[in-house]
Design a protein around this motif. Structure first.
Motif, PDB file in Angstrom:
ATOM      1  N   VAL A   4       0.832  -1.205   0.000  1.00  0.00           N
ATOM      2  CA  VAL A   4       0.000   0.000   0.000  1.00  0.00           C
ATOM      3  C   VAL A   4       0.870   1.259   0.000  1.00  0.00           C
ATOM      4  O   VAL A   4       1.981   1.258   0.533  1.00  0.00           O
ATOM      5  N   SER A   5       0.350   2.320  -0.602  1.00  0.00           N
ATOM      6  CA  SER A   5       1.032   3.611  -0.548  1.00  0.00           C
ATOM      7  C   SER A   5       1.087   4.076   0.895  1.00  0.00           C
ATOM      8  O   SER A   5       0.061   4.129   1.585  1.00  0.00           O
ATOM      9  N   GLY A   6       2.278   4.415   1.360  1.00  0.00           N
ATOM     10  CA  GLY A   6       2.461   4.842   2.740  1.00  0.00           C
ATOM     11  C   GLY A   6       1.594   6.023   3.135  1.00  0.00           C
ATOM     12  O   GLY A   6       1.105   6.094   4.265  1.00  0.00           O
ATOM     13  N   CYS A   7       1.379   6.955   2.206  1.00  0.00           N
ATOM     14  CA  CYS A   7       0.573   8.136   2.528  1.00  0.00           C
ATOM     15  C   CYS A   7      -0.852   7.751   2.908  1.00  0.00           C
ATOM     16  O   CYS A   7      -1.494   8.442   3.697  1.00  0.00           O
ATOM     17  N   CYS A   9      -1.631   5.310   4.701  1.00  0.00           N
ATOM     18  CA  CYS A   9      -1.564   4.800   6.080  1.00  0.00           C
ATOM     19  C   CYS A   9      -1.246   5.910   7.073  1.00  0.00           C
ATOM     20  O   CYS A   9      -0.897   5.646   8.223  1.00  0.00           O
ATOM     21  N   ASN A  19      -0.090  13.685   4.433  1.00  0.00           N
ATOM     22  CA  ASN A  19      -0.473  12.322   4.073  1.00  0.00           C
ATOM     23  C   ASN A  19      -1.869  12.317   3.473  1.00  0.00           C
ATOM     24  O   ASN A  19      -2.521  13.361   3.402  1.00  0.00           O
ATOM     25  N   LEU A  29      -3.492  -2.215   7.524  1.00  0.00           N
ATOM     26  CA  LEU A  29      -2.183  -2.150   8.178  1.00  0.00           C
ATOM     27  C   LEU A  29      -2.285  -2.619   9.627  1.00  0.00           C
ATOM     28  O   LEU A  29      -1.478  -3.431  10.084  1.00  0.00           O
ATOM     29  N   PRO A  36       3.380  -0.791   4.002  1.00  0.00           N
ATOM     30  CA  PRO A  36       3.399   0.543   3.389  1.00  0.00           C
ATOM     31  C   PRO A  36       4.737   0.843   2.716  1.00  0.00           C
ATOM     32  O   PRO A  36       5.800   0.482   3.232  1.00  0.00           O
ATOM     33  N   CYS A  38       6.634   4.104   0.065  1.00  0.00           N
ATOM     34  CA  CYS A  38       6.549   5.361  -0.680  1.00  0.00           C
ATOM     35  C   CYS A  38       7.620   5.284  -1.767  1.00  0.00           C
ATOM     36  O   CYS A  38       8.804   5.468  -1.484  1.00  0.00           O
ATOM     37  N   GLU A 145      -6.926   3.813  -4.263  1.00  0.00           N
ATOM     38  CA  GLU A 145      -7.770   3.878  -3.067  1.00  0.00           C
ATOM     39  C   GLU A 145      -9.204   4.213  -3.429  1.00  0.00           C
ATOM     40  O   GLU A 145     -10.123   4.008  -2.637  1.00  0.00           O
TER      41      GLU A 145
END
Length: 157
Positions: A4-7, A9, A19, A29, A36, A38, A145
């Motif tokens: 998943v894209s860290g932002c 999370c 974020n 998560l 996560p 990026c 998302e």
């Protein structure tokens, strides 16, 4: 596991230092189902950083060497960093045997299906970000998302 894209999370890795927290992704998560990343940070970009868009193409063109990733002034070519981040993200996915990703919509790294058009006007065009394109070329199913309902329906998670 899901990449998943860290932002999404709540990690402040977005270009402006903020974020894009998404409660549904964050719950994945918390449940230990998500990793996560990026890609822009993995490629060596600082946070915060100038905004970047893909110029004259999309992630496919960046991977094929026919277009670049640049800043709004046209003097901040970060194509190499975006490529490095995409390949580092793919490496993580392969090491962890991950075949599904949920990435940030419209991003020049993570966007799937629609990305910003390279004019820095907020306009969008069809195409994928660099990382999303690379993951899909490597048989990793990518969702944005904005496709979470579809993700949960197709994956019974």
């Amino acid at each position: 596991m899901i990449l998943v894209s860290g932002c999404l999370c709540g990690i402040n890795c977005k270009y402006d230092g903020n974020n894009n927290l998404n409660d549904r992704v964050m719950e994945l998560l918390r449940q230990g189902k998500a990793v996560p990343v990026c890609p822009e940070q993995l490629g060596g970009q600082a946070t915060p950083r100038p905004p970047h868009e893909i110029i004259n193409g999309d992630g496919s063109g960046v991977l094929d060497g026919t277009c670049t990733v640049d800043g709004p002034e046209g003097n901040d070519d970060v194509t190499a960093e975006f490529l490095k981040g995409a390949y580092e993200t793919l490496k993580i996915a392969k090491e962890m045997d991950i075949n599904i990703a949920i990435l940030k919509a419209r991003s020049p790294s993570c966007g799937k299906g629609r990305i910003y058009d390279g004019t820095f006007s907020g306009a969008k065009k069809d195409g994928n970000g660099v990382t999303a394109e690379l993951l899909m070329r490597n048989n990793i199913k990518v969702y944005s998302e904005e496709e979470l309902d579809k993700f949960f329906e197709e994956n019974q998670i």
